[in-house]
Design an enzyme around this catalytic site. Structure first.
Site, mmCIF file in Angstrom:
data_model
loop_
_atom_site.group_PDB
_atom_site.id
_atom_site.type_symbol
_atom_site.label_atom_id
_atom_site.label_comp_id
_atom_site.label_asym_id
_atom_site.label_seq_id
_atom_site.Cartn_x
_atom_site.Cartn_y
_atom_site.Cartn_z
ATOM 1 N N LYS A 105 0.851 -1.199 0.000
ATOM 2 C CA LYS A 105 0.000 0.000 0.000
ATOM 3 C C LYS A 105 0.887 1.251 0.000
ATOM 4 C CE LYS A 105 -3.337 3.041 0.809
ATOM 5 N NZ LYS A 105 -4.235 3.494 -0.272
ATOM 6 N N THR A 106 0.514 2.209 -0.816
ATOM 7 C CA THR A 106 1.268 3.462 -0.856
ATOM 8 C C THR A 106 1.367 4.049 0.557
ATOM 9 O OG1 THR A 106 0.575 3.941 -3.118
ATOM 10 C CG2 THR A 106 1.398 5.783 -1.815
ATOM 11 N N ASN B 177 -13.129 5.642 -5.604
ATOM 12 C CA ASN B 177 -12.602 5.660 -4.245
ATOM 13 C C ASN B 177 -12.017 7.011 -3.893
ATOM 14 O OD1 ASN B 177 -9.455 5.655 -3.608
ATOM 15 N ND2 ASN B 177 -9.731 4.794 -5.657
ATOM 16 N N GLY C 221 -7.938 8.307 0.743
ATOM 17 C CA GLY C 221 -7.192 9.310 1.511
ATOM 18 C C GLY C 221 -5.963 8.768 2.200
ATOM 19 N N CYS D 195 -1.470 10.510 -6.428
ATOM 20 C CA CYS D 195 -2.627 10.264 -5.556
ATOM 21 C C CYS D 195 -3.605 11.432 -5.673
ATOM 22 C CB CYS D 195 -2.215 10.100 -4.100
ATOM 23 S SG CYS D 195 -3.670 9.935 -3.029
ATOM 24 N N ILE E 97 -1.941 3.220 -15.323
ATOM 25 C CA ILE E 97 -2.246 4.525 -14.777
ATOM 26 C C ILE E 97 -2.725 4.393 -13.336
ATOM 27 C CG2 ILE E 97 -2.917 5.589 -16.977
ATOM 28 C CD1 ILE E 97 -5.891 4.967 -16.218
ATOM 29 N N ASN E 98 -2.632 5.473 -12.608
ATOM 30 C CA ASN E 98 -3.389 5.583 -11.368
ATOM 31 C C ASN E 98 -4.853 5.823 -11.767
ATOM 32 O OD1 ASN E 98 -4.164 6.142 -8.646
ATOM 33 N ND2 ASN E 98 -2.078 6.831 -8.244
ATOM 34 N N GLY F 43 -8.373 -1.243 -15.612
ATOM 35 C CA GLY F 43 -9.441 -1.875 -16.380
ATOM 36 C C GLY F 43 -9.242 -3.335 -16.686
ATOM 37 N N GLY G 166 -6.416 -3.981 -9.891
ATOM 38 C CA GLY G 166 -6.889 -3.247 -8.718
ATOM 39 C C GLY G 166 -8.339 -3.546 -8.404
HETATM 40 C C1 DHB Z 1 -4.923 6.644 -2.591
HETATM 41 C C2 DHB Z 1 -5.440 6.668 -3.863
HETATM 42 C C3 DHB Z 1 -4.592 6.641 -4.928
HETATM 43 O O1 DHB Z 1 -5.051 6.650 -6.208
HETATM 44 C C4 DHB Z 1 -3.234 6.588 -4.728
HETATM 45 O O2 DHB Z 1 -2.405 6.574 -5.760
HETATM 46 C C5 DHB Z 1 -2.720 6.565 -3.454
HETATM 47 C C6 DHB Z 1 -3.577 6.587 -2.387
HETATM 48 C C7 DHB Z 1 -5.822 6.717 -1.440
HETATM 49 O O3 DHB Z 1 -6.837 7.428 -1.535
HETATM 50 O O4 DHB Z 1 -5.537 6.093 -0.416
#
Ligand code: DHB
Length: 311
Positions: free
Chosen positions: A44-45, A68, A71, A130, A192-193, A250, A271
């Site tokens: 997770k980022t 989504n 955050g 993000c 892509i994001n 996708g 995803g």
């Molecule tokens: C979140 C959403 C994203 O697209 C991303 O790249 C990093 C975090 C998020 O909302 O947690």
């Protein structure tokens, strides 16, 4: 059927992995990915400090994808680095990706320094896209800022680095971003994001379907595939050949995986569909991909990867 591929020096059983944000926040989820048919996975980022994220409801599955505004809920970079260091000790040859983001440039540099000083030697994915933190525009839509961050980062960061990009919608922007990226020793881009700041309306209740930001959130899943393929293809055509492209967006079927590979992806991330189906999705996608390759007479991914025809 041979679905094996490689990502730089890492031989992989196939081309699939999760997209960051899905099924990768907890150690238990990461362990499930490690045990799944995904060839590799990403955490997770992470921000430096743990975050709770935005108020719920903040994720909604839709008939054509998802929206989504999480955050950035996450346990903080030290939590993920500890997991990654331990995983590397157990299985030194295994490829894993560590995704990170900063609210400020100094946070980004502090995180990259922490990774640099750790024993984690996998790929670090710097998320410049993000869309969900109120008051924080996506870095990668600011070309000068992106350039400045990369210039500083590569003065001290010597481990393999990739960049998670947002979708672009203009050929001039593909040109401009690729020109910047080509000046740095990055290993890959991930396209892509989510498509940032969509709005989904519930007709019955006449309300937005998620709570944060008045209902605005990142779009993913089937509805973003054409944009994802365009970005994979556009960057594959413009980046140095030694910069890989990871395709994300996708993927609901083996056909979608095939299309990402055809447009030039080296790996393909899942995803929204992983969120809907769980880690069993990887086996299904591989079975479907193998059937398509067989029908077309391909024996390996290398035979068609990047070979999209134009009319
Ligand atoms: C979140 C959403 C994203 O697209 C991303 O790249 C990093 C975090 C998020 O909302 O947690």
């Amino acid at each position: 059927m041979n679905l094996a591929t490689n990502f730089f020096d890492y031989p992989l059983e196939n081309c699939l992995m999760n997209a960051s944000g899905v099924h990768c926040m907890e150690v238990s989820q990461l362990e499930e990915l490690a045990a799944s048919m995904a060839a590799t996975y990403v955490t997770k980022t992470a921000t430096m400090a743990p975050r709770l994220g935005n108020p719920e409801p903040r994720y909604r599955d839709l008939p054509q994808g998802s929206i989504n505004s999480m955050g950035l809920p996450n346990h903080g970079l030290p939590y993920y680095l500890a997991y990654l260091e331990k995983a590397a000790e157990k299985e030194p040859q295994q490829l894993i990706f560590c995704s990170l983001v900063g609210m400020t440039t100094s946070e980004i540099f502090a995180e990259l320094k922490m990774v640099q000083e750790s024993s984690f030697n996998g790929f670090t994915e710097l998320n410049l896209s993000c869309p969900n933190v109120p008051g924080k525009p996506q870095v990668a839509y600011d070309f000068a800022l992106t350039d400045k961050i990369l210039a500083e980062a590569f003065t001290f960061f010597k481990k393999p680095l990739g960049i998670k990009l947002p979708p672009y919608f203009d050929l001039a922007h593909f040109d401009e971003m690729a020109e910047i990226l080509n000046r740095y020793p990055i290993k890959y881009v991930n396209c892509i994001n989510s498509i940032g700041n969509g709005l989904v309306v519930d007709l019955a209740t006449e309300a937005a379907v998620i709570k944060p930001k008045g209902g605005f959130g990142g779009l993913g899943g089937a509805m973003v595939k054409a944009t994802a393929l365009a970005n994979v293809r556009a960057f594959r055509e413009r980046l140095r050949p030694d910069i890989a492209v990871i395709g994300t967006g996708g993927v609901t079927s083996g056909a979608d995986v095939f299309e990402h590979l055809l447009c030039g992806a080296s790996l393909v991330q899942v995803g929204t569909q992983l969120h809907q189906e769980g880690p069993a999705v990887f086996q299904r996608l591989l079975t479907e991909l193998a059937a398509i390759m067989k029908e077309k007479g391909y024996q390996s991914i290398a035979e068609f990867q990047g070979k999209l025809q134009t009319l």
